[in-house]
Design a protein around this motif. Structure first.
Motif, PDB file in Angstrom:
ATOM      1  N   GLU A 152       0.788  -1.232   0.000  1.00  0.00           N
ATOM      2  CA  GLU A 152       0.000   0.000   0.000  1.00  0.00           C
ATOM      3  C   GLU A 152       0.823   1.287   0.000  1.00  0.00           C
ATOM      4  N   THR A 153       1.965   1.294   0.668  1.00  0.00           N
ATOM      5  CA  THR A 153       2.735   2.531   0.792  1.00  0.00           C
ATOM      6  C   THR A 153       3.170   3.089  -0.565  1.00  0.00           C
ATOM      7  N   PRO A 154       3.752   2.276  -1.463  1.00  0.00           N
ATOM      8  CA  PRO A 154       4.113   2.829  -2.776  1.00  0.00           C
ATOM      9  C   PRO A 154       2.908   3.346  -3.559  1.00  0.00           C
ATOM     10  N   LEU A 155       1.765   2.694  -3.414  1.00  0.00           N
ATOM     11  CA  LEU A 155       0.554   3.166  -4.100  1.00  0.00           C
ATOM     12  C   LEU A 155       0.120   4.527  -3.559  1.00  0.00           C
ATOM     13  N   ALA A 156       0.171   4.685  -2.248  1.00  0.00           N
ATOM     14  CA  ALA A 156      -0.203   5.970  -1.642  1.00  0.00           C
ATOM     15  C   ALA A 156       0.772   7.066  -2.053  1.00  0.00           C
ATOM     16  N   GLN A 157       2.051   6.752  -2.071  1.00  0.00           N
ATOM     17  CA  GLN A 157       3.051   7.745  -2.470  1.00  0.00           C
ATOM     18  C   GLN A 157       2.842   8.166  -3.923  1.00  0.00           C
ATOM     19  N   ALA A 158       2.545   7.219  -4.793  1.00  0.00           N
ATOM     20  CA  ALA A 158       2.301   7.540  -6.203  1.00  0.00           C
ATOM     21  C   ALA A 158       1.045   8.397  -6.349  1.00  0.00           C
ATOM     22  N   ALA A 159       0.010   8.086  -5.596  1.00  0.00           N
ATOM     23  CA  ALA A 159      -1.224   8.874  -5.660  1.00  0.00           C
ATOM     24  C   ALA A 159      -0.971  10.301  -5.189  1.00  0.00           C
ATOM     25  N   MET A 160      -0.176  10.467  -4.157  1.00  0.00           N
ATOM     26  CA  MET A 160       0.131  11.816  -3.676  1.00  0.00           C
ATOM     27  C   MET A 160       0.952  12.595  -4.698  1.00  0.00           C
ATOM     28  N   ARG A 161       1.872  11.909  -5.370  1.00  0.00           N
ATOM     29  CA  ARG A 161       2.652  12.588  -6.416  1.00  0.00           C
ATOM     30  C   ARG A 161       1.743  13.038  -7.549  1.00  0.00           C
ATOM     31  N   ARG A 162       0.798  12.180  -7.948  1.00  0.00           N
ATOM     32  CA  ARG A 162      -0.129  12.553  -9.024  1.00  0.00           C
ATOM     33  C   ARG A 162      -0.982  13.752  -8.629  1.00  0.00           C
ATOM     34  N   SER A 194      -0.220  16.152  -6.611  1.00  0.00           N
ATOM     35  CA  SER A 194       0.550  17.391  -6.487  1.00  0.00           C
ATOM     36  C   SER A 194       1.168  17.827  -7.812  1.00  0.00           C
ATOM     37  N   ALA A 195       1.084  16.981  -8.842  1.00  0.00           N
ATOM     38  CA  ALA A 195       1.644  17.326 -10.155  1.00  0.00           C
ATOM     39  C   ALA A 195       0.702  18.289 -10.868  1.00  0.00           C
ATOM     40  N   PRO A 196       1.263  19.201 -11.661  1.00  0.00           N
ATOM     41  CA  PRO A 196       0.398  20.100 -12.421  1.00  0.00           C
ATOM     42  C   PRO A 196      -0.404  19.305 -13.446  1.00  0.00           C
ATOM     43  N   PRO A 197      -1.599  19.774 -13.778  1.00  0.00           N
ATOM     44  CA  PRO A 197      -2.416  19.046 -14.755  1.00  0.00           C
ATOM     45  C   PRO A 197      -1.717  18.987 -16.113  1.00  0.00           C
ATOM     46  N   GLN A 198      -1.903  17.877 -16.790  1.00  0.00           N
ATOM     47  CA  GLN A 198      -1.288  17.708 -18.106  1.00  0.00           C
ATOM     48  C   GLN A 198      -2.296  18.090 -19.182  1.00  0.00           C
ATOM     49  N   ALA A 199      -1.799  18.681 -20.235  1.00  0.00           N
ATOM     50  CA  ALA A 199      -2.653  19.070 -21.359  1.00  0.00           C
ATOM     51  C   ALA A 199      -3.064  17.827 -22.139  1.00  0.00           C
ATOM     52  N   SER A 200      -4.260  17.873 -22.687  1.00  0.00           N
ATOM     53  CA  SER A 200      -4.712  16.768 -23.532  1.00  0.00           C
ATOM     54  C   SER A 200      -4.025  16.861 -24.890  1.00  0.00           C
ATOM     55  N   GLY A 201      -4.182  15.860 -25.713  1.00  0.00           N
ATOM     56  CA  GLY A 201      -3.605  15.871 -27.061  1.00  0.00           C
ATOM     57  C   GLY A 201      -4.113  17.034 -27.885  1.00  0.00           C
ATOM     58  N   ASP A 202      -5.410  17.356 -27.752  1.00  0.00           N
ATOM     59  CA  ASP A 202      -5.983  18.491 -28.480  1.00  0.00           C
ATOM     60  C   ASP A 202      -5.314  19.796 -28.065  1.00  0.00           C
ATOM     61  N   GLU A 203      -5.147  19.980 -26.768  1.00  0.00           N
ATOM     62  CA  GLU A 203      -4.561  21.224 -26.274  1.00  0.00           C
ATOM     63  C   GLU A 203      -3.101  21.343 -26.700  1.00  0.00           C
ATOM     64  N   ARG A 204      -2.385  20.233 -26.711  1.00  0.00           N
ATOM     65  CA  ARG A 204      -0.987  20.281 -27.154  1.00  0.00           C
ATOM     66  C   ARG A 204      -0.894  20.643 -28.641  1.00  0.00           C
ATOM     67  N   ALA A 205      -1.907  20.259 -29.412  1.00  0.00           N
ATOM     68  CA  ALA A 205      -1.920  20.547 -30.847  1.00  0.00           C
ATOM     69  C   ALA A 205      -2.488  21.935 -31.144  1.00  0.00           C
ATOM     70  N   GLY A 206      -2.891  22.676 -30.101  1.00  0.00           N
ATOM     71  CA  GLY A 206      -3.408  24.012 -30.302  1.00  0.00           C
ATOM     72  C   GLY A 206      -4.882  24.059 -30.593  1.00  0.00           C
ATOM     73  N   ARG A 207      -5.582  22.910 -30.479  1.00  0.00           N
ATOM     74  CA  ARG A 207      -7.020  22.877 -30.713  1.00  0.00           C
ATOM     75  C   ARG A 207      -7.741  22.943 -29.359  1.00  0.00           C
TER      76      ARG A 207
END
Length: 92
Positions: free
Chosen positions: A62-72, A74-87
């Protein structure tokens, strides 16, 4: 946690789900680097819990799963494929 000085387990004379749940809560507290030095009874209880094979196995999973969830979270949101393509993003 003063009552733990005279007890082996949180509730009653046997290990219970209350102990297992508190083991997880203490593990999360360690992830957040909370300091238990002022609470020797709590530290001893935590150590005794982590010495149990079932708790060790659960925390190893459980500990590695919790650590990964906390990292996710706290990470900035990622752009979708459309947003990366400027759409403009499309609705699902």
């Amino acid at each position: 946690m003063d009552h733990q000085r005279e007890r082996t387990f949180l509730v009653g004379a046997r290990f219970s789900v209350a102990d297992a749940y508190l083991a997880w809560a203490l593990a999360v507290a360690r992830i957040f680097q909370l300091d238990f030095r002022a609470y020797p009874a709590l530290r001893a209880y935590d150590t005794a819990l982590r010495d149990r094979p079932s708790i060790r196995a659960a925390l190893a999973l459980e500990t590695p799963l919790a650590q990964a969830a906390m990292r996710r979270q706290s990470a900035p949101p990622q752009a979708s494929g459309d947003e990366r393509a400027g759409r403009a993003p499309t609705e699902p």
